[in-house]
Write a protein that holds these residues in place. Sequence first.
Motif, PDB file in Angstrom:
ATOM      1  N   MET A 248       0.838  -1.210   0.000  1.00 13.72           N
ATOM      2  CA  MET A 248       0.000   0.000   0.000  1.00 13.72           C
ATOM      3  C   MET A 248       0.869   1.255   0.000  1.00 13.72           C
ATOM      4  SD  MET A 248      -3.206   0.680   2.493  1.00 13.72           S
ATOM      5  CE  MET A 248      -2.305   1.444   3.829  1.00 13.72           C
ATOM      6  N   ALA A 249       0.354   2.278  -0.643  1.00 10.98           N
ATOM      7  CA  ALA A 249       1.093   3.544  -0.690  1.00 10.98           C
ATOM      8  C   ALA A 249       1.175   4.158   0.703  1.00 10.98           C
ATOM      9  CB  ALA A 249       0.401   4.511  -1.638  1.00 10.98           C
ATOM     10  N   GLU A 250       1.866   5.253   0.783  1.00 11.49           N
ATOM     11  CA  GLU A 250       2.042   5.980   2.042  1.00 11.49           C
ATOM     12  C   GLU A 250       0.681   6.284   2.696  1.00 11.49           C
ATOM     13  OE1 GLU A 250       3.725  10.305   3.383  1.00 11.49           O
ATOM     14  OE2 GLU A 250       4.071   9.612   1.331  1.00 11.49           O
ATOM     15  N   THR A 251       0.595   6.087   4.003  1.00 10.63           N
ATOM     16  CA  THR A 251      -0.686   6.287   4.698  1.00 10.63           C
ATOM     17  C   THR A 251      -1.041   7.768   4.776  1.00 10.63           C
ATOM     18  OG1 THR A 251      -0.288   4.340   6.014  1.00 10.63           O
ATOM     19  CG2 THR A 251      -1.955   5.856   6.826  1.00 10.63           C
ATOM     20  N   LYS A 252      -2.258   8.063   4.355  1.00 11.50           N
ATOM     21  CA  LYS A 252      -2.717   9.449   4.341  1.00 11.50           C
ATOM     22  C   LYS A 252      -3.605   9.709   5.567  1.00 11.50           C
ATOM     23  CE  LYS A 252      -2.565  12.847   1.187  1.00 11.50           C
ATOM     24  NZ  LYS A 252      -1.350  13.326   0.586  1.00 11.50           N
ATOM     25  N   LEU A 253      -4.587   8.831   5.707  1.00 11.14           N
ATOM     26  CA  LEU A 253      -5.560   8.982   6.790  1.00 11.14           C
ATOM     27  C   LEU A 253      -5.552   7.738   7.662  1.00 11.14           C
ATOM     28  CD1 LEU A 253      -8.161  10.254   8.116  1.00 11.14           C
ATOM     29  CD2 LEU A 253      -9.447   9.033   6.383  1.00 11.14           C
ATOM     30  N   GLN A 254      -5.420   7.946   8.968  1.00  9.33           N
ATOM     31  CA  GLN A 254      -5.370   6.814   9.888  1.00  9.33           C
ATOM     32  C   GLN A 254      -6.410   7.022  10.987  1.00  9.33           C
ATOM     33  OE1 GLN A 254      -2.332   4.422  10.065  1.00  9.33           O
ATOM     34  NE2 GLN A 254      -3.859   3.236  11.214  1.00  9.33           N
ATOM     35  N   VAL A 255      -7.282   6.027  11.161  1.00  8.77           N
ATOM     36  CA  VAL A 255      -8.246   6.058  12.256  1.00  8.77           C
ATOM     37  C   VAL A 255      -7.898   4.892  13.176  1.00  8.77           C
ATOM     38  CG1 VAL A 255     -10.680   5.833  12.888  1.00  8.77           C
ATOM     39  CG2 VAL A 255     -10.056   7.060  10.802  1.00  8.77           C
ATOM     40  N   SER A 256      -7.679   5.175  14.459  1.00  5.58           N
ATOM     41  CA  SER A 256      -7.260   4.112  15.365  1.00  5.58           C
ATOM     42  C   SER A 256      -8.201   3.961  16.542  1.00  5.58           C
ATOM     43  CB  SER A 256      -5.851   4.392  15.916  1.00  5.58           C
ATOM     44  OG  SER A 256      -5.030   4.917  14.917  1.00  5.58           O
ATOM     45  N   ASN A 257      -8.722   2.746  16.716  1.00  4.43           N
ATOM     46  CA  ASN A 257      -9.546   2.357  17.881  1.00  4.43           C
ATOM     47  C   ASN A 257     -10.550   3.420  18.264  1.00  4.43           C
ATOM     48  OD1 ASN A 257      -6.376   1.516  18.547  1.00  4.43           O
ATOM     49  ND2 ASN A 257      -7.885  -0.146  18.492  1.00  4.43           N
ATOM     50  N   LEU A 258     -11.306   3.871  17.293  1.00  3.75           N
ATOM     51  CA  LEU A 258     -12.236   4.976  17.525  1.00  3.75           C
ATOM     52  C   LEU A 258     -13.563   4.479  18.086  1.00  3.75           C
ATOM     53  CD1 LEU A 258     -12.349   8.139  15.691  1.00  3.75           C
ATOM     54  CD2 LEU A 258     -14.526   6.983  15.672  1.00  3.75           C
ATOM     55  N   ASN A 259     -14.022   5.132  19.153  1.00  3.55           N
ATOM     56  CA  ASN A 259     -15.326   4.830  19.746  1.00  3.55           C
ATOM     57  C   ASN A 259     -16.158   6.098  19.822  1.00  3.55           C
ATOM     58  OD1 ASN A 259     -15.246   1.920  20.859  1.00  3.55           O
ATOM     59  ND2 ASN A 259     -13.280   2.798  21.478  1.00  3.55           N
ATOM     60  N   LYS A 260     -17.463   5.937  19.626  1.00  7.97           N
ATOM     61  CA  LYS A 260     -18.349   7.079  19.813  1.00  7.97           C
ATOM     62  C   LYS A 260     -19.567   6.612  20.597  1.00  7.97           C
ATOM     63  CE  LYS A 260     -20.220  11.175  19.174  1.00  7.97           C
ATOM     64  NZ  LYS A 260     -19.667  12.399  19.774  1.00  7.97           N
ATOM     65  N   ILE A 261     -19.749   7.224  21.758  1.00  9.74           N
ATOM     66  CA  ILE A 261     -20.910   6.894  22.589  1.00  9.74           C
ATOM     67  C   ILE A 261     -21.737   8.158  22.772  1.00  9.74           C
ATOM     68  CG2 ILE A 261     -21.671   6.070  24.859  1.00  9.74           C
ATOM     69  CD1 ILE A 261     -18.824   4.647  24.952  1.00  9.74           C
TER      70      ILE A 261
ATOM     71  N   LEU B 289      -9.029   2.125  10.662  1.00 12.92           N
ATOM     72  CA  LEU B 289      -8.833   1.981   9.222  1.00 12.92           C
ATOM     73  C   LEU B 289      -7.703   2.891   8.790  1.00 12.92           C
ATOM     74  CD1 LEU B 289     -10.350   4.633   7.551  1.00 12.92           C
ATOM     75  CD2 LEU B 289     -12.305   3.450   8.477  1.00 12.92           C
ATOM     76  N   SER B 290      -7.072   2.529   7.682  1.00 12.65           N
ATOM     77  CA  SER B 290      -6.037   3.418   7.170  1.00 12.65           C
ATOM     78  C   SER B 290      -6.161   3.478   5.665  1.00 12.65           C
ATOM     79  CB  SER B 290      -4.656   2.956   7.627  1.00 12.65           C
ATOM     80  OG  SER B 290      -4.204   1.913   6.821  1.00 12.65           O
ATOM     81  N   ILE B 291      -6.012   4.680   5.161  1.00 13.60           N
ATOM     82  CA  ILE B 291      -6.195   4.921   3.733  1.00 13.60           C
ATOM     83  C   ILE B 291      -4.910   5.490   3.172  1.00 13.60           C
ATOM     84  CG2 ILE B 291      -7.545   6.169   2.011  1.00 13.60           C
ATOM     85  CD1 ILE B 291      -9.841   6.201   3.991  1.00 13.60           C
ATOM     86  N   GLY B 292      -4.417   4.873   2.117  1.00 14.84           N
ATOM     87  CA  GLY B 292      -3.152   5.306   1.506  1.00 14.84           C
ATOM     88  C   GLY B 292      -3.376   6.396   0.477  1.00 14.84           C
ATOM     89  N   GLU B 293      -2.294   7.039   0.122  1.00 16.26           N
ATOM     90  CA  GLU B 293      -2.288   8.077  -0.909  1.00 16.26           C
ATOM     91  C   GLU B 293      -3.012   7.595  -2.169  1.00 16.26           C
ATOM     92  OE1 GLU B 293       0.782  10.751  -1.135  1.00 16.26           O
ATOM     93  OE2 GLU B 293      -0.777  11.640  -2.400  1.00 16.26           O
ATOM     94  N   ALA B 294      -3.904   8.433  -2.684  1.00 25.68           N
ATOM     95  CA  ALA B 294      -4.622   8.193  -3.947  1.00 25.68           C
ATOM     96  C   ALA B 294      -5.525   6.960  -3.916  1.00 25.68           C
ATOM     97  CB  ALA B 294      -3.653   8.115  -5.119  1.00 25.68           C
TER      98      ALA B 294
END
Lengths: 264, 267
Positions: free
Chosen positions: A1-14, A33-38
């Motif tokens: 995968m390309a370089e990570t652009k957006l990283q979401v880690s262990n996110l909770n919403k109550i 979740l993690s999203i790579g460049e492009a």
Amino acid sequence: MAETKLQVSNLNKIFSGKTKKDPDVTALRDISLSIGEAEFVVMVGPSGCGKSTLLNIIGGLETATSGSVTIEGREVTGPGADRGMVFQGYSLFPWLTVRKNVEFGLKMQGVDAGTRAKAAQEYLRLVGLEGFENALPNQLSGGMKQRVAIARTLAARPEVLLMDEPFGALDAQTRVVMQELLARVSRETKNTILFITHDIDEAILLANRIYVMSRRPGTVRAVLEVKIEGERNHNILINPEFLKLKKKIMDMLWQESQDAAMDR
Amino acid sequence: MTEESKREKVRISRRHMAYRTMSVISFCAILALWCIATYGGMVNKIFMPSPTQVIQTTVEMARDGSLWMNCWMSVKRVMVGWFWSAVVALPMGMVMARSKAFSAIIQPIIEFARYLPVVALVPLTILYLGIDETQKYVIIWLGTFFQLVLMVCDTVSSVDKNMINAARTLGASRWQVYKEVIFPASLPGLMDDFRLTIGWAWTYLVVAEMVAASNGLGYIILKSQRFLATDVIFSGLITIGIIGLITDFTVKLLTSVIVPWHERLGD
């Protein structure tokens, strides 16, 4: 995968209940979740699974109960031009012409008028709206409004594009046209995109990777790579690879709805 | 222009014509009733003058200049009093709509003051300010300000949240959101609020002029009661009504110039 652009880690919403009697509602549980460049990532899930909440948290419009969101390693604390959002309801500024709408982000960032005009022209061409520069939003159809909204978001040069069911309010034919347009635009501009929908066809047509969400509390149920060769357009709707993937996702979502029915 | 849109235009202009015709008819009906009642001798002339009498009186007052002088005094009082209430209410209402803390401090005071009848405040204004022009402005200010703040707050609160969110994700700062989104988006509603409160300002003007004034339309109406000069009363009332219509029309015209992008439903 390309370089990570957006990283979401262990996110909770109550969402805590309004009174002591109301129970707390867990909208999102342990999302990573993690999203790579492009990359073009689509989240698909049943309505009410918290996917819009997730997008709003990434956009900085809502806050998470715990966990983190980072853009290129920088922690997200509020809304910013690095995360452009496109909403289902277009949210255009009705008092501004199409051109001024598209220039809005750059104007806020203090870019000079000449550069702004050039950028507006470029992005309006990209979404096929040359000749409508001086029209007002009220004079446009739904599909054209959403094109303006996409051009407006792209013109502000975001790192990541967040799209919340942007074609949900359009009729079926217009929706396909817009999906093909977005597929082409994302290829040309090499934007990183996180797109939310409950339409499985739309998800497969657009995505490099699909996150399937469970019903509430929203968790990531599966991550699927979409490896369909060739141009992404309506022709892939009958591609065997496409149908196989569609069946798989439908089964997962069907299971979710069965479980939900059992709970009631 | 397509055939379809041409037809739509014709339909709309026909509807406008029908609307105008009905307005004129309702006006004429009242005029007719008035004529029948007075020329037909059904009411005492002392209590209800005939249209001819009222027109004669009005022409006389116009000739000797008293009509214009009194009109001008009243219009000036309304404009000054209302202007200051708008100048203060606009920023206050805008901040109230967006700041919970500010709203918590201000709102209860305004809600309280809004229920105080302005007439009951007249004695205090006279004690504090005397009976000069300032006192009249203050009466009109008191009558319109508290209502207007809440109306502005309401209008600003109802700006589409998604539009604000879009602006923020396009990189707009808080101040830019106010200036570039919330203010222009509220303008159509604000113009409506202004139009309504100017109307109310006339009510409070008459309150102010009936208590302690030596000129103005409210004053001549009150003075005429003492002399049973009902023709002057009618003339004054009709003048106020006409000024009201003109004001309304002007603000509507101004609205279509300032916010041409805003299309009203049903218009």
